[in-house]
Motif scaffolding. Structure first.
Motif, PDB file in Angstrom:
ATOM      1  N   ASP A   1       5.182 -10.578  11.209  1.00 49.10           N
ATOM      2  CA  ASP A   1       6.156 -10.783  10.128  1.00 49.10           C
ATOM      3  C   ASP A   1       5.447 -11.187   8.839  1.00 49.10           C
ATOM      4  O   ASP A   1       5.767 -10.688   7.754  1.00 49.10           O
ATOM      5  N   GLU A   2       4.482 -12.094   8.963  1.00 50.28           N
ATOM      6  CA  GLU A   2       3.750 -12.540   7.771  1.00 50.28           C
ATOM      7  C   GLU A   2       2.912 -11.398   7.201  1.00 50.28           C
ATOM      8  O   GLU A   2       2.785 -11.267   5.967  1.00 50.28           O
ATOM      9  N   ALA A   3       2.359 -10.565   8.070  1.00 47.16           N
ATOM     10  CA  ALA A   3       1.589  -9.414   7.599  1.00 47.16           C
ATOM     11  C   ALA A   3       2.467  -8.488   6.769  1.00 47.16           C
ATOM     12  O   ALA A   3       2.043  -7.993   5.703  1.00 47.16           O
ATOM     13  N   ILE A   4       3.689  -8.257   7.212  1.00 47.77           N
ATOM     14  CA  ILE A   4       4.622  -7.407   6.467  1.00 47.77           C
ATOM     15  C   ILE A   4       4.944  -8.032   5.111  1.00 47.77           C
ATOM     16  O   ILE A   4       4.959  -7.334   4.076  1.00 47.77           O
ATOM     17  N   GLU A   5       5.185  -9.332   5.089  1.00 46.90           N
ATOM     18  CA  GLU A   5       5.494 -10.026   3.822  1.00 46.90           C
ATOM     19  C   GLU A   5       4.343  -9.890   2.834  1.00 46.90           C
ATOM     20  O   GLU A   5       4.549  -9.586   1.647  1.00 46.90           O
ATOM     21  N   ARG A   6       3.133 -10.135   3.306  1.00 48.00           N
ATOM     22  CA  ARG A   6       1.971 -10.079   2.417  1.00 48.00           C
ATOM     23  C   ARG A   6       1.694  -8.645   1.960  1.00 48.00           C
ATOM     24  O   ARG A   6       1.339  -8.418   0.800  1.00 48.00           O
ATOM     25  N   ALA A   7       1.842  -7.690   2.845  1.00 49.86           N
ATOM     26  CA  ALA A   7       1.625  -6.291   2.469  1.00 49.86           C
ATOM     27  C   ALA A   7       2.679  -5.821   1.472  1.00 49.86           C
ATOM     28  O   ALA A   7       2.378  -5.038   0.558  1.00 49.86           O
ATOM     29  N   THR A   8       3.899  -6.295   1.627  1.00 42.36           N
ATOM     30  CA  THR A   8       4.969  -5.948   0.680  1.00 42.36           C
ATOM     31  C   THR A   8       4.610  -6.414  -0.722  1.00 42.36           C
ATOM     32  O   THR A   8       4.732  -5.656  -1.701  1.00 42.36           O
ATOM     33  N   ALA A   9       4.164  -7.663  -0.824  1.00 33.73           N
ATOM     34  CA  ALA A   9       3.768  -8.204  -2.130  1.00 33.73           C
ATOM     35  C   ALA A   9       2.588  -7.421  -2.699  1.00 33.73           C
ATOM     36  O   ALA A   9       2.550  -7.107  -3.902  1.00 33.73           O
ATOM     37  N   LEU A  10       1.645  -7.067  -1.848  1.00 37.09           N
ATOM     38  CA  LEU A  10       0.450  -6.334  -2.279  1.00 37.09           C
ATOM     39  C   LEU A  10       0.814  -4.952  -2.814  1.00 37.09           C
ATOM     40  O   LEU A  10       0.367  -4.554  -3.904  1.00 37.09           O
ATOM     41  N   ILE A  11       1.624  -4.217  -2.082  1.00 38.38           N
ATOM     42  CA  ILE A  11       1.979  -2.847  -2.480  1.00 38.38           C
ATOM     43  C   ILE A  11       2.888  -2.853  -3.709  1.00 38.38           C
ATOM     44  O   ILE A  11       2.778  -1.971  -4.578  1.00 38.38           O
ATOM     45  N   ASN A  12       3.748  -3.851  -3.810  1.00 34.12           N
ATOM     46  CA  ASN A  12       4.641  -3.932  -4.975  1.00 34.12           C
ATOM     47  C   ASN A  12       3.872  -4.197  -6.262  1.00 34.12           C
ATOM     48  O   ASN A  12       4.371  -3.904  -7.356  1.00 34.12           O
ATOM     49  N   GLU A  13       2.682  -4.778  -6.147  1.00 33.20           N
ATOM     50  CA  GLU A  13       1.863  -5.037  -7.336  1.00 33.20           C
ATOM     51  C   GLU A  13       1.224  -3.766  -7.871  1.00 33.20           C
ATOM     52  O   GLU A  13       0.800  -3.708  -9.022  1.00 33.20           O
ATOM     53  N   ARG A  14       1.123  -2.741  -7.041  1.00 27.96           N
ATOM     54  CA  ARG A  14       0.429  -1.514  -7.416  1.00 27.96           C
ATOM     55  C   ARG A  14       1.437  -0.490  -7.945  1.00 27.96           C
ATOM     56  O   ARG A  14       2.496  -0.265  -7.354  1.00 27.96           O
ATOM     57  N   GLN A  15       1.101   0.113  -9.051  1.00 28.71           N
ATOM     58  CA  GLN A  15       1.979   1.125  -9.634  1.00 28.71           C
ATOM     59  C   GLN A  15       1.915   2.409  -8.803  1.00 28.71           C
ATOM     60  O   GLN A  15       0.843   2.833  -8.392  1.00 28.71           O
ATOM     61  N   SER A  16       3.069   2.981  -8.551  1.00 27.12           N
ATOM     62  CA  SER A  16       3.099   4.223  -7.776  1.00 27.12           C
ATOM     63  C   SER A  16       4.412   4.941  -8.036  1.00 27.12           C
ATOM     64  O   SER A  16       5.371   4.368  -8.551  1.00 27.12           O
ATOM     65  N   ASP A  17       4.424   6.207  -7.661  1.00 24.09           N
ATOM     66  CA  ASP A  17       5.652   6.993  -7.769  1.00 24.09           C
ATOM     67  C   ASP A  17       6.231   7.265  -6.380  1.00 24.09           C
ATOM     68  O   ASP A  17       6.946   8.241  -6.167  1.00 24.09           O
ATOM     69  N   LEU A  18       5.922   6.380  -5.449  1.00 29.05           N
ATOM     70  CA  LEU A  18       6.410   6.547  -4.091  1.00 29.05           C
ATOM     71  C   LEU A  18       7.912   6.303  -4.016  1.00 29.05           C
ATOM     72  O   LEU A  18       8.449   5.432  -4.710  1.00 29.05           O
ATOM     73  N   SER A  19       8.574   7.062  -3.166  1.00 28.45           N
ATOM     74  CA  SER A  19       9.985   6.785  -2.885  1.00 28.45           C
ATOM     75  C   SER A  19      10.068   5.499  -2.073  1.00 28.45           C
ATOM     76  O   SER A  19       9.060   5.016  -1.543  1.00 28.45           O
ATOM     77  N   GLU A  20      11.259   4.930  -1.943  1.00 27.80           N
ATOM     78  CA  GLU A  20      11.420   3.688  -1.192  1.00 27.80           C
ATOM     79  C   GLU A  20      11.021   3.897   0.270  1.00 27.80           C
ATOM     80  O   GLU A  20      10.394   3.021   0.882  1.00 27.80           O
ATOM     81  N   GLN A  21      11.363   5.044   0.809  1.00 31.59           N
ATOM     82  CA  GLN A  21      11.004   5.346   2.197  1.00 31.59           C
ATOM     83  C   GLN A  21       9.488   5.453   2.360  1.00 31.59           C
ATOM     84  O   GLN A  21       8.915   4.928   3.322  1.00 31.59           O
ATOM     85  N   GLU A  22       8.827   6.124   1.403  1.00 30.08           N
ATOM     86  CA  GLU A  22       7.369   6.239   1.457  1.00 30.08           C
ATOM     87  C   GLU A  22       6.717   4.864   1.310  1.00 30.08           C
ATOM     88  O   GLU A  22       5.738   4.554   1.989  1.00 30.08           O
ATOM     89  N   LYS A  23       7.274   4.038   0.423  1.00 31.45           N
ATOM     90  CA  LYS A  23       6.712   2.705   0.201  1.00 31.45           C
ATOM     91  C   LYS A  23       6.798   1.863   1.468  1.00 31.45           C
ATOM     92  O   LYS A  23       5.848   1.157   1.826  1.00 31.45           O
ATOM     93  N   GLN A  24       7.927   1.929   2.173  1.00 29.83           N
ATOM     94  CA  GLN A  24       8.079   1.157   3.400  1.00 29.83           C
ATOM     95  C   GLN A  24       7.092   1.616   4.466  1.00 29.83           C
ATOM     96  O   GLN A  24       6.556   0.809   5.227  1.00 29.83           O
TER      97      GLN A  24
END
Length: 582
Positions: A402-425
């Motif tokens: 669970d903590e890994a998911i939380e930290r990865a979410t914050a990490l990926i959200n910091e990076r600019q991308s044109d990913l769809s929400e499904q691709e981002k997840q």
């Protein structure tokens, strides 16, 4: 294409023709520096010493034989003797190009399914009525990576999840479940078992303070072990609930264990009486203070006397050793295994040696039956102590993920991308779970390692995010080129040193997998993939792809395609997911 095996075969044949006994090893190794060739034959000195001849003269005889037989024509460009008798081997560029081309169009990447053993791999092994914690992580994911690799090489692998589902504690757990249901209603069992860790803790606390409850628990053990249907129904409820929770974690981790792989201690219960009786009849088990004991000369007590290993207690109960003797017999004679591999921590090393030693002494398995216990170190916190929560409790595996998911979410959200929400997840999940697994798998299993969120989630260094990004970077080349790698045609052409280095590294994939499987060291594979990503980066920097003229452009795209396929396959064997875009 296993270049190392190919060269070894030709050198061994040549050595036989110049008077060396068959079976001698030329010791073909990958060279550490390009100036020493692509490979080296390092066995000439040792063989020459045994024969009492000059190493350089002996090496020259081997080269003369290879030259005369012409078996290496088209495979090597040059062979040269260096130092006191090393032979440097420089591979032929056209041979490398053709081999890479064959690998690229093969679904196994040119790797033959050359191993055909039936191997039982025993890993994970959680306990019933206890939640999986970080202590289960290493054995689970290391075992799973080795299983994947063994299967890829052609072996039949039988996964064995040897769960702790039998023993005296089940009388206590059944009694507590029954008590809870009587106080809260027949349908309350799911509520009681929702937090199985607390359920176990509360049952143990009541057992320790309430003698009447403890006596009921002891009676229930007897009833359970005698096959009482009511007791067995409650026992199955406990087992099923625990394994449902474990399976959810296996699925989150991408571990290939399934319910059909469960082989609990209870499976061997009907065999235990016969195991003890057989050892008694052979005179191997003797009575000592009411217990049945096997004395083993290879293990000594503090007085230097043979150590006694108990296989049946004075109350008639059996021990883990008895179960493991039966398990060895079952794996050999029921599952028809050629060999057995066990993954548990180092504390179980002596126990395994004793159980397996008795299994061989008693004829339950042949003396030459291979049973290997692979151990692993501990996961440590930054303080160098066993990894715990801030309050000092054992970290639950579900909480870690669970903590890994939380930290990865914050990490990926910091990076600019044109990913769809499904691709981002999909990226978040791949990075989170991949980071936890790769941080472990990239370390030698024999050593302890420090669990560090910042390091493992970095996009720099030998980490899962870096490797996953390296794969998407290669794939992005094809998006820019507007071509599908599978549709590429033409020949691979190797002219540049960076093209050559990449082709050689790609063709060493099979050598890496064989070593990984033999030594059960997934970090060998992780290091290979990391080095491959580095070699590709140098190739990409020095060898223009999209701006190159044909047929060079198509050739380099094919090398890039094989690189992507190798990275993806290698990460998959580690149990690490890849995504096409990040």
């Amino acid at each position: 294409m296993n270049i190392q095996a190919l060269l070894s075969s030709h050198f061994a044949n040549a050595m036989t023709h110049v008077g060396v006994d068959s079976g001698a090893d030329p010791v073909i190794k990958q060279s550490s520096k390009p100036q020493f060739g692509d490979y080296q034959a390092n066995g000439m000195m040792g063989i020459a010493k045994k024969m009492g001849v000059n190493p350089r003269e002996f090496a020259q005889k081997v080269l003369d034989e290879l030259d005369q037989s012409q078996t290496l024509n088209g495979i090597v460009d040059k062979l040269e003797i260096a130092g006191p008798g090393f032979i440097n081997i420089f591979l032929n560029g056209e041979f490398l190009a053709k081999s890479a081309q064959t690998a690229r169009t093969d679904e196994q990447l040119g790797i033959a399914k050359i191993q055909h053993d039936t191997i039982v791999v025993d890993y994970s092994s959680p306990n019933v009525a206890k939640e999986m914690h970080v202590g289960h992580l290493r054995g689970t994911i290391i075992g799973d990576s080795v299983v994947r690799t063994l299967e890829f090489l052609g072996n039949k692998v039988i996964r064995a999840n040897h769960i702790g589902d039998w023993g005296t504690q089940f009388g206590m757990l059944i009694a507590y479940l029954e008590k809870f249901e009587s106080e809260n209603g027949e349908n309350a069992s799911d509520m009681a078992l929702a937090d199985i860790e607390n359920f176990y803790r509360n049952a143990k606390a009541l057992y320790d303070k309430d003698e009447q409850f403890a006596e009921t628990s002891r009676q229930y053990v007897v009833r359970l072990q005698s096959g009482d249907e009511a007791m067995l129904a409650k026992w199955r409820q406990l087992v099923d609930l625990t394994m449902t929770q474990c399976q959810a974690l296996y699925d989150r981790l991408g571990v290939t264990l399934s319910p059909k792989d469960t082989m609990g201690e209870s499976l061997y219960n009907p065999m235990l009486k016969d195991v003890v009786e057989s050892l008694k009849k052979q005179g191997l088990a003797v009575e000592d203070d009411g217990a049945m004991v096997v004395y083993m000369d290879e293990f000594k007590n503090k007085e230097g006397e043979p150590l006694g290993v108990i296989i049946q207690k004075n109350d008639g109960g059996y021990l883990y050793t008895t179960t493991d003797i039966a398990a060895a017999q079952y794996r050999k004679h029921t599952l028809n295994a050629d060999r057995v591999i066990l993954f548990t921590d180092a504390r179980q090393a002596q126990h395994s040696k004793q159980a397996w030693g008795i299994a061989k002494m008693g004829g339950f398995v042949p003396q030459d039956f291979e049973m290997v216990h692979h151990t692993f170190g501990m996961m440590l916190g930054k303080d160098g102590k066993p990894f715990k929560t801030r309050s000092g409790d054992t970290v639950k595996l579900a909480d870690l993920l669970d903590e890994a998911i939380e930290r990865a979410t914050a990490l990926i959200n910091e990076r600019q991308s044109d990913l769809s929400e499904q691709e981002k997840q999909a990226v978040i999940n791949a990075v989170a779970i991949g980071a936890v697994k790769y941080a472990d798998l990239s370390k030698n299993r024999n050593t302890d390692y420090v669990f560090d969120w910042d390091t493992m989630l970095s996009f720099e260094g030998n980490t899962a995010p870096y490797m996953q990004y390296a794969y998407t970077r290669v794939r992005s080349i094809f998006a820019k080129a507007g071509v599908n790698g599978d549709e590429l045609t033409g020949n691979i052409i190797i002219n540049d040193d960076n093209e050559r280095a990449l082709a050689i590294k790609l063709l060493q994939f099979e050598e890496c997998l064989i070593t990984t499987a033999k030594d059960a060291l997934p970090n060998t594979l992780a290091l290979y993939l990391y080095e491959l990503a580095g070699v590709f980066s140098a190739f990409y920097e020095h060898c223009p792809i999209l701006t190159a003229d044909e047929p060079i452009k198509s050739s380099r795209l094919q090398l890039a395609d094989l690189t992507a396929k190798t990275l993806k396959q290698g990460l998959e064997l580690l149990g690490i997911k890849t995504v096409e875009r990040m």
